[in-house]
Design a protein around this motif. Structure first.
Motif, PDB file in Angstrom:
ATOM      1  N   THR A  78     -17.017 -29.026  24.520  1.00 46.67           N
ATOM      2  CA  THR A  78     -18.424 -28.632  24.634  1.00 46.67           C
ATOM      3  C   THR A  78     -18.674 -27.416  23.753  1.00 46.67           C
ATOM      4  N   THR A  99     -26.046 -34.287  23.127  1.00 49.67           N
ATOM      5  CA  THR A  99     -26.573 -33.183  23.927  1.00 49.67           C
ATOM      6  C   THR A  99     -26.347 -33.465  25.406  1.00 49.67           C
ATOM      7  N   ALA A 111     -26.128 -27.143  25.310  1.00 50.44           N
ATOM      8  CA  ALA A 111     -24.748 -27.605  25.354  1.00 50.44           C
ATOM      9  C   ALA A 111     -24.655 -28.977  24.690  1.00 50.44           C
ATOM     10  N   GLU A 113     -32.816 -20.818  25.001  1.00 47.86           N
ATOM     11  CA  GLU A 113     -31.668 -21.423  25.689  1.00 47.86           C
ATOM     12  C   GLU A 113     -30.578 -21.807  24.697  1.00 47.86           C
ATOM     13  N   ASP A 114     -29.371 -21.890  25.212  1.00 52.70           N
ATOM     14  CA  ASP A 114     -28.260 -22.394  24.413  1.00 52.70           C
ATOM     15  C   ASP A 114     -28.033 -23.837  24.845  1.00 52.70           C
ATOM     16  N   ASP A 160     -19.395 -20.414  22.164  1.00 55.55           N
ATOM     17  CA  ASP A 160     -19.691 -20.004  23.531  1.00 55.55           C
ATOM     18  C   ASP A 160     -21.183 -19.868  23.758  1.00 55.55           C
ATOM     19  N   ALA A 161     -21.576 -20.128  24.970  1.00 51.10           N
ATOM     20  CA  ALA A 161     -22.966 -19.930  25.347  1.00 51.10           C
ATOM     21  C   ALA A 161     -23.217 -18.448  25.580  1.00 51.10           C
ATOM     22  N   ARG A 162     -24.455 -18.090  25.485  1.00 55.07           N
ATOM     23  CA  ARG A 162     -24.909 -16.743  25.836  1.00 55.07           C
ATOM     24  C   ARG A 162     -24.129 -15.622  25.150  1.00 55.07           C
ATOM     25  N   THR A 163     -23.719 -15.847  23.954  1.00 54.58           N
ATOM     26  CA  THR A 163     -23.168 -14.717  23.201  1.00 54.58           C
ATOM     27  C   THR A 163     -24.332 -14.025  22.524  1.00 54.58           C
ATOM     28  N   TYR A 219     -22.109 -25.142  21.666  1.00 51.71           N
ATOM     29  CA  TYR A 219     -23.483 -24.741  21.982  1.00 51.71           C
ATOM     30  C   TYR A 219     -24.318 -24.590  20.725  1.00 51.71           C
ATOM     31  N   PRO A 234     -27.472 -22.533  19.853  1.00 51.66           N
ATOM     32  CA  PRO A 234     -28.419 -21.530  20.350  1.00 51.66           C
ATOM     33  C   PRO A 234     -29.807 -21.780  19.785  1.00 51.66           C
TER      34      PRO A 234
END
Lengths: 1001, 182, 99
Positions: free
Chosen positions: A972, A915, A983, A980-981, A931-934, A974, A976
């Motif tokens: 990197t 992490t 990383a 928060e996502d 991907d983050a924030r999908t 993610y 989820p």
């Protein structure tokens, strides 16, 4: 209130023994031998419940297990509340506390009865049609409200404090039902030497005879003597088991019958050390069903008011319990037999009017009735009743020559209505045996035909209704059953008796004016289904009786349509223009009457719910304050907290001890299989992915077992003890299934091999001693073994002694440290463990649990089958290709590994995850995305399989299965999580000592 | 260093009136064909019968048929070495498997007029003496545990139970015994 | 609970047995010779018969042996049980057994 309706003499109650009880808080008195229903009727109480849907006032309809209305809750204390008991079966005891159900605030004034006024708007399917929108409202509005407004009793909220027991039993002949047919069958089979079990749901033997004023008289020649002798003989015979208060509730394949025996429900003060019920599983060579028949109600408007009862039930209350259910009675019938009830009532002092729907009544009983001055109206129907909480009058109408209700009407005042549409043979158990039923037009009933089981029926349940004929039928059935059970029968066997018509009406609904379907003419009392509901279902297109049943709910719930099925069927058949056999019958399902969950659970509850398996070292760990976890049936020490440590702190300390000094771990639960024989190595080569030919005696190897589909099934260290002997270990949970799989291949595929398998899981206690100081600790204790790295290198195996006890010593490590696993015979496990612990104290030896073991192995990237694999993981996915024996032509799973999908670069592969925030420990099972924030829906590319905080590394670590994971090193990804996502960086799964120098020390 | 070979600890057995724990014993699991069985039983002084589900017993030694190629050999605890050597000598050169399972399981005796009904609280077999005569033995189940059941006398049964199941089995029997022993 | 006639021990309750899937599906002698399709059939294709079905059972809590059985799936009647390696009874041999 006094028992004003009790007759002056007769019956099977004990008039010298009054019994006090309460009903909805009202103090009442009955007699020993009463049921709750008979005691209530003796007190003039007819109103006993509210109906399921319309909350209509309901009374006692029957005198037996078929009762749909008089459902009550019996309360002994807060935890001992049994809902939905049939008052007709509840035996009275001193202090019995009964409560009515499905009413608020009281039985006499129930606000739910508003449903009754709304009844025209609540036809069949009402709920399905009405509460469709908005859909979400089902969850929070409609369903909770509907459930509150309808329904039966309430379940108790406390755990059941009573105990229940189970018993397996076997017999030559099981006889179900102790009426005239059942008694005769049991007697006849027992006389031929059969081992017999006779069961009956009632507290005493006799069945329908108990409802007669003179039970023996109806049995024909020497009936009274025969009855007394038969009962005495059965009770005295050591090869006969007589079970009263015992219901045969289910017929299971191959003549296994479930019996529920009620042991203490009838007692005022049950012995709490004894079980409340015993559930029997009886395997019978032959079964004789003598389950009798149930009287069929008639369908007419207002037939559900309290005071409307089955004719036979009224007669039973009179003759058996000495209770006059009313003083001004009307009998409505379609056949002669019911006239007996009218005659008995008349003789007990009641006035009785007879309404017979038939054109004429000229039988012997009808003539007797006329002779004794009873008014008999033939060709007459009933078109309505009145009375709010008890029937007060009925209205009758003459039928014309075509059977139409066109004639004069008349009101008759009354306080009791008897009805009888004939008898329905009780074929429930026979049908459960997958027996076929045949429609008898003469009897207007379904009768038992062929069954795949070894079963025969006797008496009224096959249409032989009169007691004398049923006795003869039972005698014949018992003798035949004994013969077919293999007993030598040298006595002449009588013939089964022919079935007789009971004057049963095809459809129980009486003609109504204008032929219109009447309002509130009930077919199914318990589910509030009227004839109009059934006609509506047919009009709306339901053709299959199974669909009609589900749409209208007729024949459902606790009584399973005992009184209603045939009437419902006849009404639907007529509407569809089909014959009854064409429409067919719904399936009879078990249980015949409701069975408590407790009796199914039996001993299997609490501490005995499952076996709790513990190791020889378990008690020592418990004394040290270990916290245990369940692994299969085993209890394993998870960690050993000291001075109130948290798990986190304890695991960090235990890990530290193993990495820097030494730790002690109980690995006794590991599965162990001794593989012995001259072909043992061939067997191992065929089964495991590894090559075994070159494994020398005195060496170990990590083995991987696949299924033939190529996926990892189990793993474990295998030691070669001799040329022809392997000590195979399996995972704790896999021990039994791996042995079963091995036996399968050996017995069915590789019968050429000279190899045998023996489970030794519990023969050996296994103590893992791990850490850089392990050798020093062990040296002081072992004999006959050189522990030096040269003599016993990593993956070495030796036999010798420890503290004088024979041992198998493996130098193996699941921690990444120098380590040994000491196998000693299990009775010595504790002593050896304590000796090692004592010897290790100068070295800071620390017992550790499975949680620490998990962290240590994860730091090394060692997989746990079932945690890091899930039945879809190949050796390559798990990074274990190195273990596969490359020269082998075949092994279990090899061919499957060659399928193209198994080589796809897109397969999920085991990787490590770090992490971005070192202190964050990922959730095991969490999904991994690119991907983050999908925003969802997002296709995950993998999931976390193992995740811990590593005290050694000062940060969290995780193992994961990630699509094409090995090609993503350094990437990197993610995870989820809510808010928060997280990383994470993809790494090698080996976090600690990748060169392995420590375990080779 | 102390010699601990005399220190033994068996599993917990719940006390109940019809159940008695039996002392530790020598147990060997022998697998092989009929000739192997005949030689082994002969060496132990036992009559060899090929009938399924039957035990042979003499002078404190017994052989229980568990499967067509499997017999459980029982002897007093002190005879381990003697029995093991007798068998090795008798079976030399014959394909077989002999594995020490002395500690894998323990034995209980269930006896008394109610022994059969007590066992039938969890065992689904017909224990009538006609169906399960003296000398019959088999693996079966008792509630949720596997056991070996051997009728040693009309009213006495010998149970072999894997050690970690022994507490469970003895507790089930103790609970069930309450309804049979007022 | 079925009553199953173990070819070694006789009739025993189902509690002692474990069902072992369809009978007479032999592991191919040389898996390397199998096409992917053939291997998939061996692994996954099973009959789902209404009527007479050949199946494997193991007397796990008894003699431990695998054996084969012919059972009518509509009535649960076993027409025969027989040892591994034996041929299933023929139609002629089955005549007279109540199905």
């Amino acid at each position: 209130m006094s028992q004003g309706l009790r007759t002056v003499s007769g019956g099977r109650i004990n008039r010298a023994r009054p019994v006090r009880f309460t009903f909805d808080g009202r103090e009442l008195s009955g007699l020993e031998g009463d049921t709750l229903a008979s005691a209530l009727l003796a007190n003039g109480v007819h109103l006993v419940g509210r109906s399921f849907k319309y909350h209509r006032p309901r009374g006692v309809l029957t005198a037996g297990p078929e009762e749909p209305n008089a459902l009550v809750a019996i309360r002994r204390d807060a935890a001992r509340v049994t809902p939905n008991l049939r008052a007709t079966e509840v035996e009275l005891y001193e202090g019995l506390e009964a409560h009515s159900q499905n009413r608020w605030p009281s039985l006499g004034f129930d606000t739910g009865a508003i449903n009754n006024l709304l009844a025209p708007f609540i036809p069949a399917g009402f709920y399905y049609k009405t509460f469709m929108w908005p859909r979400r409202a089902w969850q929070w509005l409609y369903e909770p409200r509907i459930r509150a407004a309808t329904g039966l009793g309430l379940a108790p909220e406390h755990p059941d404090p009573d105990s229940y027991s189970n018993r397996f039993a076997h017999c030559d002949v099981l006889v179900v039902g102790a009426g005239p047919a059942g008694l005769a069958a049991a007697q006849s089979a027992a006389a031929r030497g059969a081992r017999v079990i006779l069961c009956d749901e009632q507290p005493e033997l006799g069945g329908s005879l108990l409802g007669e004023a003179d039970p023996g008289a109806s049995l024909g020649e020497n009936g009274r003597d025969w009855l007394a002798d038969t009962i005495r003989g059965l009770l005295a015979n050591p090869r006969v088991t007589v079970l009263t208060r015992t219901t045969a509730f289910g017929y299971f394949p191959h003549n296994l019958i479930g019996l529920e025996q009620r042991l203490s429900d009838h007692l005022a003060q049950p012995d709490c050390r004894q079980p409340r019920e015993r559930q029997w599983q009886v395997r019978a060579r032959q079964v004789v069903l003598a389950t009798g028949a149930i009287e069929r109600p008639l369908v007419f408007p207002g037939n559900d008011r309290p005071g409307v009862m089955l004719a036979g039930a009224v007669r039973t209350y009179l003759n058996r319990y000495g209770v006059l259910a009313g003083r001004r009675a009307v009998l409505i019938t379609t056949h002669d037999e019911a006239y007996r009830s009218a005659l008995d009532l008349k003789r007990a002092g009641a006035t009785v009017t007879i309404v017979d729907a038939r054109n004429g009544a000229s039988g012997e009983l009808a003539e007797t009735a006329r002779r004794e001055g009873l008014a008999v109206h033939t060709a007459t129907t009933v078109i309505g009743t009145r009375g709010r909480l008890r029937v007060r009058s009925i209205r009758i109408q003459r039928l014309d020559a075509h059977g139409q209700a066109r004639g004069a009407t008349e009101r008759i005042d009354c306080d009791l209505v008897l009805m009888s549409g004939g008898y329905t043979p009780s074929v429930h158990l026979f049908s459960q045996s997958r027996g076929k039923l045949a429609w008898s037009e003469g009897l207007h009933a379904f009768l038992p035909a062929e069954s795949p089981e070894k079963v025969r029926c006797a008496g009224a349940c096959r249409g032989v209704f009169s007691a004398a004929a049923a006795r003869g039928d039972g005698e014949s059935a018992g003798a035949r059953a004994a013969r077919d059970a293999g007993l030598t029968v040298d006595i002449v066997i009588g013939e089964p008796q022919p079935a007789q018509s009971s004057g049963t009406a095809a459809a129980g609904d009486l003609p109504q004016p204008g032929g219109a379907p009447p309002a509130k003419a009930f077919v199914d009392w318990q589910n509030d289904v009227t004839s109009r509901d059934l006609l509506l279902a047919a009009r709306e297109g339901f053709r299959s009786i199974e669909h009609v049943k589900r749409y209208t709910t007729t024949g459902m719930a606790t009584d399973q349509g005992k009184t209603s099925n045939l009437n419902a069927l006849a009404i639907v058949a007529r509407q569809l223009g089909k014959s009854i056999p064409e429409v067919g019958l719904t399936t009879f399902r078990m249980p015949y009457t409701p069975v408590t969950f407790g009796s199914f659970a039996g001993y299997t509850r609490g501490e005995l719910f499952d076996p709790i398996r513990t190791t020889p070292i378990h008690d020592w760990a418990a004394r040290q304050g270990a916290v245990f976890e369940d692994v299969g049936l085993w209890k394993r020490a998870r960690y050993f907290p000291r001075n109130g440590e948290s798990m986190h702190a304890a695991v960090a300390r235990e890990c530290q001890a193993v990495r820097s000094g030494c730790g002690l771990f109980d690995a006794s639960t590991l599965g162990k299989i001794e593989v012995v024989g001259k072909d043992a190595v061939t067997f191992m080569n065929r089964l495991y992915v590894n090559g075994w030919t070159n494994l020398a005696v005195g060496r170990c190897r990590y083995g991987i077992l696949l299924r033939d589909d190529g996926f990892i099934y189990d793993d474990g260290v295998v030691a070669r003890i001799a040329e022809d002997r392997f000590h195979v270990t399996t995972t704790t949970g896999g021990a039994a299934r791996v042995l079963a799989m091995m036996e399968d291949y050996l017995q069915t595929e590789w019968t050429d091999l000279s190899v045998w398998l023996t489970s030794t899981s519990e023969q050996w206690s296994v103590i893992a001693l791990q850490g850089p100081r392990a050798r020093q600790v062990l040296e002081a204790l072992v004999q006959e073994v050189d522990l030096s790295a040269a003599a016993l290198p990593h993956m070495g195996a030796a036999t010798g002694r420890i503290c004088g006890i024979p041992m198998r010593l493996f130098r193996v490590s699941f921690t990444g440290e120098l380590g040994f696993e000491i196998n000693v015979p299990a009775d010595h496990g504790l002593a050896v463990w304590e000796a090692i612990h004592a010897a290790g104290e100068p070295h800071g030896i620390t017992p550790y649990g499975t949680e620490t073991m998990h962290v240590l192995r994860a730091e090394k990237g060692f997989v746990i089958v079932g945690q890091d694999t899930d039945g879809t993981v190949t050796p390559d996915d798990a990074g274990l290709t190195w273990a596969i024996g490359k020269q082998k032509p075949d092994f279990v799973g090899k061919r499957a590994l060659e399928r193209p999908a198994m080589h796809s670069p897109e397969r999920k592969q085991l990787v490590g995850l770090l992490t971005a925030q070192p202190h964050v420990v990922l959730e095991e099972g969490a999904q991994i995305v690119l991907d983050a924030r999908t925003t969802p829906p997002t296709r995950p590319i993998g999931h976390v399989t193992s995740s811990y905080y590593s005290a050694t590394l000062g940060r969290s670590i995780a193992l994961a299965l990630v699509r094409a994971g090995r090609s993503r090193m350094g990437q990197t990804l993610y995870v989820p999580m809510p808010g928060e996502d997280l990383a994470v960086q993809v790494t090698s799964p080996v976090f600690y000592d990748p060169k392995g120098s420590r375990l080779n020390a | 260093m102390r010699d601990l070979s005399a220190v033994r600890q068996g599993p917990y057995i719940a006390a109940s009136p019809l159940v008695r724990p039996l002392p530790p014993a020598t147990r060997l699991l022998l697998r092989g064909n009929s000739e192997v069985m005949a030689s082994a039983l002969g060496a132990l002084g036992l009559e060899f019968v090929e009938t399924a589900c039957r035990a042979a017993s003499a002078s404190g030694r017994s052989a229980l048929w568990l499967g067509p190629d499997e017999r459980l050999l029982l002897a007093p605890q002190g005879q381990y070495s003697e029995v093991f050597e007798l068998l090795c000598a008798a079976l030399a050169g014959r394909a077989h498997s002999l594995v020490d399972v002395s500690h894998r399981q323990c034995a209980l005796e269930v006896s008394g007029p109610q022994a059969g009904p007590l066992l039938n609280c969890g065992c689904p077999l017909d224990l009538d003496p006609a169906a399960f005569p003296v000398g019959m033995c088999t693996r079966t189940v008792l509630a949720k545990a596997e056991i070996v059941l051997w009728r040693t006398a009309e009213r006495s049964f010998h149970l072999e139970v894997w050690r970690s199941f022994a507490p469970y089995v003895s507790k089930v029997l103790a609970l069930a015994a309450r309804e049979l022993t007022p | 609970m079925l009553l199953i006639n173990c070819p070694y021990c006789g009739e025993r309750p189902e509690l002692e047995f474990v069902h072992g899937g369809q009978a007479h599906i032999a592991r191919p002698g040389d898996p390397a010779e199998c096409s992917d399709q053939q291997w998939a059939e061996y692994l996954y294709r099973r009959d789902n018969i209404k009527g007479l079905h050949g199946e494997r059972w193991r007397h796990t809590h008894g003699c431990g042996r695998f054996f084969n059985a012919l059972r009518d799936t509509t009535s649960d009647v076993f027409l025969a049980t027989y040892k591994v390696g034996e041929q299933p009874p023929t139609q002629a041999q089955l005549k007279g057994v109540k199905a």
